[in-house]
Scaffold this active site. Structure first.
Site, PDB file in Angstrom:
ATOM      1  N   HIS A 158      -1.031  15.201  19.755  1.00 24.23           N
ATOM      2  CA  HIS A 158      -0.954  13.987  18.749  1.00 24.23           C
ATOM      3  C   HIS A 158       0.052  14.616  17.395  1.00 24.23           C
ATOM      4  CE1 HIS A 158      -4.634  12.367  20.492  1.00 24.23           C
ATOM      5  NE2 HIS A 158      -3.759  11.986  20.990  1.00 24.23           N
TER       6      HIS A 158
ATOM      7  N   THR B  85     -14.520  16.666  21.984  1.00 25.34           N
ATOM      8  CA  THR B  85     -13.832  15.247  21.901  1.00 25.34           C
ATOM      9  C   THR B  85     -14.971  14.279  22.370  1.00 25.34           C
ATOM     10  OG1 THR B  85     -11.879  13.940  22.248  1.00 25.34           O
ATOM     11  CG2 THR B  85     -12.807  15.447  24.230  1.00 25.34           C
ATOM     12  N   SER B  86     -14.725  12.858  21.617  1.00 30.52           N
ATOM     13  CA  SER B  86     -15.562  11.733  22.235  1.00 30.52           C
ATOM     14  C   SER B  86     -14.942  11.118  23.301  1.00 30.52           C
ATOM     15  CB  SER B  86     -15.505  10.843  20.974  1.00 30.52           C
ATOM     16  OG  SER B  86     -14.503  10.370  20.686  1.00 30.52           O
TER      17      SER B  86
HETATM   18  C1  BV8 Z   1      -0.100   5.625  23.620  1.00 32.36           C
HETATM   19  C2  BV8 Z   1      -3.269  10.558  14.843  1.00 32.36           C
HETATM   20  C3  BV8 Z   1       1.475   4.497  24.852  1.00 32.36           C
HETATM   21  C4  BV8 Z   1      -3.254  12.185  14.272  1.00 32.36           C
HETATM   22  C5  BV8 Z   1      -4.541   9.781  16.693  1.00 32.36           C
HETATM   23  C6  BV8 Z   1      -5.286   2.941  27.702  1.00 32.36           C
HETATM   24  C7  BV8 Z   1      -6.526   2.218  27.803  1.00 32.36           C
HETATM   25  C8  BV8 Z   1      -7.074   1.785  26.394  1.00 32.36           C
HETATM   26  C9  BV8 Z   1      -6.516   2.093  25.113  1.00 32.36           C
HETATM   27  C10 BV8 Z   1      -5.237   2.468  25.350  1.00 32.36           C
HETATM   28  C11 BV8 Z   1      -4.627   3.036  26.383  1.00 32.36           C
HETATM   29  N1  BV8 Z   1      -3.280   3.410  26.170  1.00 32.36           N
HETATM   30  C12 BV8 Z   1      -3.172   3.380  24.715  1.00 32.36           C
HETATM   31  C13 BV8 Z   1      -4.250   2.865  24.039  1.00 32.36           C
HETATM   32  C14 BV8 Z   1      -4.480   2.693  22.844  1.00 32.36           C
HETATM   33  C15 BV8 Z   1      -4.605   3.818  22.079  1.00 32.36           C
HETATM   34  C16 BV8 Z   1      -6.294   4.056  22.331  1.00 32.36           C
HETATM   35  O1  BV8 Z   1      -6.259   5.145  23.041  1.00 32.36           O
HETATM   36  N2  BV8 Z   1      -6.975   3.406  21.697  1.00 32.36           N
HETATM   37  C17 BV8 Z   1      -8.247   3.703  21.917  1.00 32.36           C
HETATM   38  C18 BV8 Z   1      -9.090   4.120  20.735  1.00 32.36           C
HETATM   39  C19 BV8 Z   1      -9.028   2.750  22.655  1.00 32.36           C
HETATM   40  N3  BV8 Z   1      -3.849   4.904  22.278  1.00 32.36           N
HETATM   41  C20 BV8 Z   1      -2.749   5.179  21.783  1.00 32.36           C
HETATM   42  O2  BV8 Z   1      -2.108   4.179  21.026  1.00 32.36           O
HETATM   43  C21 BV8 Z   1      -1.859   6.451  22.129  1.00 32.36           C
HETATM   44  N4  BV8 Z   1      -0.595   5.913  22.440  1.00 32.36           N
HETATM   45  O3  BV8 Z   1      -1.018   5.547  24.529  1.00 32.36           O
HETATM   46  O4  BV8 Z   1       1.172   5.191  23.802  1.00 32.36           O
HETATM   47  C22 BV8 Z   1       1.146   3.094  24.586  1.00 32.36           C
HETATM   48  C23 BV8 Z   1       1.850   2.643  23.382  1.00 32.36           C
HETATM   49  C24 BV8 Z   1       1.554   1.235  23.099  1.00 32.36           C
HETATM   50  C25 BV8 Z   1       0.534   0.417  23.874  1.00 32.36           C
HETATM   51  C26 BV8 Z   1       0.146   1.033  25.051  1.00 32.36           C
HETATM   52  C27 BV8 Z   1       0.296   2.321  25.473  1.00 32.36           C
HETATM   53  C28 BV8 Z   1      -1.668   7.226  20.865  1.00 32.36           C
HETATM   54  C29 BV8 Z   1      -3.231   7.882  20.787  1.00 32.36           C
HETATM   55  C30 BV8 Z   1      -3.033   8.664  19.328  1.00 32.36           C
HETATM   56  C31 BV8 Z   1      -3.538   8.255  18.373  1.00 32.36           C
HETATM   57  N5  BV8 Z   1      -3.910   9.264  17.000  1.00 32.36           N
HETATM   58  N6  BV8 Z   1      -4.645  10.645  15.653  1.00 32.36           N
HETATM   59  C32 BV8 Z   1      -4.225  12.305  13.366  1.00 32.36           C
HETATM   60  O5  BV8 Z   1      -4.178  11.401  12.414  1.00 32.36           O
HETATM   61  O6  BV8 Z   1      -5.367  13.161  13.646  1.00 32.36           O
HETATM   62  S1  BV8 Z   1      -6.145   9.834  17.525  1.00 32.36           S
HETATM   63  C33 BV8 Z   1      -7.513  10.470  16.737  1.00 32.36           C
HETATM   64  O7  BV8 Z   1      -8.237  10.500  17.723  1.00 32.36           O
HETATM   65  C34 BV8 Z   1      -7.038  12.002  16.475  1.00 32.36           C
HETATM   66  O8  BV8 Z   1      -6.050  12.639  17.233  1.00 32.36           O
HETATM   67  C35 BV8 Z   1      -8.432  12.377  17.253  1.00 32.36           C
HETATM   68  O9  BV8 Z   1      -8.489  13.912  17.545  1.00 32.36           O
HETATM   69  C36 BV8 Z   1      -8.488  11.454  18.411  1.00 32.36           C
HETATM   70  C37 BV8 Z   1      -9.773  11.603  19.458  1.00 32.36           C
HETATM   71  O10 BV8 Z   1     -10.922  11.846  18.650  1.00 32.36           O
HETATM   72  P1  BV8 Z   1     -11.681  13.265  18.750  1.00 32.36           P
HETATM   73  O11 BV8 Z   1     -10.858  14.392  18.555  1.00 32.36           O
HETATM   74  O12 BV8 Z   1     -12.236  13.036  20.183  1.00 32.36           O
HETATM   75  O13 BV8 Z   1     -12.563  13.036  17.558  1.00 32.36           O
HETATM   76  P2  BV8 Z   1     -14.028  12.201  17.560  1.00 32.36           P
HETATM   77  O14 BV8 Z   1     -14.510  12.264  16.117  1.00 32.36           O
HETATM   78  O15 BV8 Z   1     -13.860  11.055  18.268  1.00 32.36           O
HETATM   79  O16 BV8 Z   1     -15.068  12.970  18.433  1.00 32.36           O
HETATM   80  C38 BV8 Z   1     -15.620  14.155  18.111  1.00 32.36           C
HETATM   81  C39 BV8 Z   1     -16.342  14.844  18.953  1.00 32.36           C
HETATM   82  O17 BV8 Z   1     -16.788  16.099  18.821  1.00 32.36           O
HETATM   83  C40 BV8 Z   1     -17.796  13.802  19.030  1.00 32.36           C
HETATM   84  O18 BV8 Z   1     -18.316  13.672  20.452  1.00 32.36           O
HETATM   85  C41 BV8 Z   1     -18.782  14.898  18.412  1.00 32.36           C
HETATM   86  O19 BV8 Z   1     -20.476  14.664  18.960  1.00 32.36           O
HETATM   87  C42 BV8 Z   1     -18.428  16.144  18.786  1.00 32.36           C
HETATM   88  N7  BV8 Z   1     -18.661  17.172  17.831  1.00 32.36           N
HETATM   89  C43 BV8 Z   1     -18.622  17.167  16.510  1.00 32.36           C
HETATM   90  N8  BV8 Z   1     -18.790  18.424  15.959  1.00 32.36           N
HETATM   91  C44 BV8 Z   1     -19.052  19.213  17.077  1.00 32.36           C
HETATM   92  C45 BV8 Z   1     -18.933  18.634  18.264  1.00 32.36           C
HETATM   93  N9  BV8 Z   1     -18.916  18.987  19.612  1.00 32.36           N
HETATM   94  C46 BV8 Z   1     -19.236  20.527  19.411  1.00 32.36           C
HETATM   95  N10 BV8 Z   1     -19.512  21.037  18.510  1.00 32.36           N
HETATM   96  C47 BV8 Z   1     -19.476  20.476  17.174  1.00 32.36           C
HETATM   97  N11 BV8 Z   1     -19.583  21.435  16.057  1.00 32.36           N
END
Ligand code: BV8
Ligand code: ZN
Length: 240
Positions: free
Chosen positions: A118, A187-188
């Protein structure tokens, strides 16, 4: 848990090429906010406003203040034991880290083979001529403009609704297809296409090890799922 730690150790010992997917959870113990945990970034920011091209077009000042605050947090953060354990894993076997994080902590921990799915908070690009500049830790003035063409600069990250770089996609698929073990950390597993990688690796027969604070969609297909903090678990399962 002891049983699972032993299983994970054995799989990592014998693996020749480890693919790794990391998310915000691996940087949490470095003091960097995650997105979807309680108190996470999406709690007091709307994705629409700060992580989409439409949001940037509507209010670039708001987006820049969001990323400046995150850059400052990343600048003050240090790699934690999970990042360092992963960097050590590269000794004696091939490792490729596919990170969703933009903080650069894997590289600062010494990992050599890191694919930033990303983008990077340390890079900005011009919305006009596309010029890419690496501005390490410089406090960017709000609304920075391009020296070449004067147009607005934006964070060089992939927002929702934006395509990932095709070269990055190719590299990621290559890792998923060739690795003989796939590690998923912090990652979630909801954001696509990154969230599909553990499933693709598992479908081809590479065992998946998950290290996460909570269960996720990956837990159901993991050969080993270790619930807990990455900074505590990784040093236990990765070879010294
Ligand atoms: C795309 C920007 C083609 C940078 C981010 C197919 C199906 C459904 C939806 C889609 C699909 N294809 C595309 C989509 C839409 C969308 C999407 O996925 N939506 C989701 C929400 C349903 N995807 C996109 O738009 C992607 N583009 O596919 O292009 C396209 C284009 C148009 C139309 C269709 C297709 C682009 C995705 C990128 C978005 N940009 N970030 C920034 O600002 O950082 S995403 C953002 O979420 C970050 O990058 C982040 O890394 C990412 C994922 O989150 P996580 O890293 O998992 O973080 P989170 O907080 O969620 O979870 C943390 C986890 O750690 C938790 O489980 C927690 O319990 C755990 N944890 C916490 N502390 C600890 C721990 N574990 C261990 N130890 C600890 N100490
Ligand atoms: Zn320009």
């Amino acid at each position: 848990m002891k049983e699972n730690i032993k299983k994970a150790q054995a799989l990592l010992e014998s693996a020749r090429f480890v693919g790794v997917l990391t998310g915000a959870g691996i940087s949490a113990e470095s003091g960097i906010k995650t997105f979807r945990d309680a108190g996470g970034l999406w709690e007091d920011h709307s994705i629409d406003q700060v992580a989409t091209p439409e949001g940037f077009a509507r209010d670039p000042r708001l987006v820049w203040s969001f990323y400046n605050a995150r850059r400052k947090a990343a600048q003050n953060a240090r790699p934690n034991a999970a990042h360092s354990a992963l960097a050590r894993l590269e000794e004696g076997r091939r490792v490729a880290i596919l990170t969703q994080n933009i903080d650069g902590l894997h590289q600062r921990a010494g990992s050599k083979n890191v694919v930033e799915l990303h983008g990077s908070i340390w890079e900005v690009r011009c919305v006009g001529c596309g010029a890419l500049t690496c501005r390490f830790a410089i406090e960017l003035p709000i609304l920075p403009h391009c020296e070449n063409c004067g147009k607005l600069l934006r964070p060089h990250v992939v927002w929702f609704g934006e395509q990932l770089d095709p070269k990055v996609l190719d590299a990621a698929i290559g890792v998923v297809e060739e690795c003989d073990l796939f590690l998923v950390i912090g990652t979630s597993a909801v954001v696509q296409p990154a969230a599909s990688y553990p499933f693709l690796a598992s479908r081809r027969g590479a065992p998946v090890i998950e290290v996460n604070k909570e269960k996720t969609p990956v837990t159901a297909i993991a050969a080993v799922s270790l619930l807990g903090l990455a900074g505590e678990i990784l040093p236990q399962i990765l070879p010294d």
